[in-house]
Design an enzyme around this catalytic site. Sequence first.
Site, PDB file in Angstrom:
ATOM      1  N   TYR A   1       6.590  -2.940   6.264  1.00  0.00           N
ATOM      2  CA  TYR A   1       7.225  -1.993   7.177  1.00  0.00           C
ATOM      3  C   TYR A   1       6.328  -0.781   7.318  1.00  0.00           C
ATOM      4  CZ  TYR A   1       8.594   1.119   3.349  1.00  0.00           C
ATOM      5  OH  TYR A   1       8.581   1.988   2.299  1.00  0.00           O
ATOM      6  N   CYS A   2       6.643   0.024   8.350  1.00  0.00           N
ATOM      7  CA  CYS A   2       5.877   1.252   8.509  1.00  0.00           C
ATOM      8  C   CYS A   2       6.760   2.359   9.059  1.00  0.00           C
ATOM      9  CB  CYS A   2       4.621   1.039   9.336  1.00  0.00           C
ATOM     10  SG  CYS A   2       4.878   0.212  10.914  1.00  0.00           S
TER      11      CYS A   2
END
Lengths: 218, 218
Positions: B177-178
Amino acid sequence: MTSQQDLLDTLAQVARALGNGHRLALLERLAQGDAAVETLAVTTGLTVGNASQHLQQLRRAGLVTATRAGKQMIYRLTDERIVSLMGLMRQVAESNLAEMERLVGRLFAEDDAGGSLEAVSRHELLAGLESGKVVLLDVRPTDEFESGHLPEAINIPLAQLEEMLDRLPHDREIIAYCRGPYCALSHEAVQRLRQLGYRVRRFEEGYPEWKAAGLPVT
Amino acid sequence: MTSQQDLLDTLAQVARALGNGHRLALLERLAQGDAAVETLAVTTGLTVGNASQHLQQLRRAGLVTATRAGKQMIYRLTDERIVSLMGLMRQVAESNLAEMERLVGRLFAEDDAGGSLEAVSRHELLAGLESGKVVLLDVRPTDEFESGHLPEAINIPLAQLEEMLDRLPHDREIIAYCRGPYCALSHEAVQRLRQLGYRVRRFEEGYPEWKAAGLPVT
DNA sequence: CTGTCATTCTATGAAGTGATAGAATGATGG
DNA sequence: CCATCATTCTATCACTTCATAGAATGACAG
């Protein structure tokens, strides 16, 4: 990386479409029900030409759509979520902007001299309707009432309030609602009915919020 | 009647503050964690002066607050709900604007040649974490990771991906994820890790959405 | 109390927005 | 197919927004 910013720019266009008081007024009116340009112009106090231009902008931003019906163009919100979007914006603004608080305060202050005018929450309203102990009063103009209203509501437009009093019971609590939290109609109605001895309170939301929440409408 | 329109005008000011791509970029960066003006300017590609001006506007709209820390001014979002507000705007835009769809499509298309790159939903991620069968990978820069991240996430900034591979297991599924749904980092990471033979998918949201949903962060 | 660093303020020009009035379009009813 | 009505388009002017560069402020370190 570049299309990242393109996305934000496109999103910003939507926000810019919301960034004008007249356009927000148009959206609020449309949240009451679909309407033609002239109707929208009248209820928002704009000239027809100007209203049309603002509606084009809302259309370009994907917030409204239009379909032709004979000579008229009928505008409608594209999406129920737009009501939620405005509601959320309102909440954020109310809790973070002093100016907003001041204005909301002014709107509510006038008639709160006697105290005890707290608005009825959605939860409380649902309970009251369930128990059958309250009468629901819609004080919006008839055309708005007819394009959608809360179940079992009685419609008495504010302008005809005194003439139609025979439709209101004295022995049950009345809960009045109108277009939404910033709409003055139900405030006014509560004030006048109280003077006449009715037991009446105001619903803190309005028809659009009720509908957007997925609750039943007629 | 008049203060009715004043309220909408004030609300429109808030919307106007959101009506600029650079300001949305600043807000997205602030959703990762508080930051000083220069940091914000660098990550958004603005000059410091320009960033400062945009931040003033956000401040006037009540969307961010600033506190002095020595020579620096640390900006933060006033409100967790601002993340939800942007998310809702994004949803409305995605479903109603063709242009938006096109841009989102472009962002996702490049790497989807091999198919099967569907993102992992929040629900699915929670289940995976519960069962202990997945490893969570945060590919944001270290400073953002450190101001808050999902529980048990491993941080490998995209720039150091190849150097730090020893921290990733081969025998478990990895979920990367970011910063959020429009952030390219996790896309890139998934692509590169797949080429190296890892079993890896992308979380469809990012840190700010997780946090705004009230889920635990570290 | 001087120099440096981070940030904000100010002035400028280019581009965009909003309101108005009047022309143009499109549908309808004789 | 002409007159009418509802709406949209066009041109214009005043006003706002945006980016830039350079000056001003405020905090800190020596």
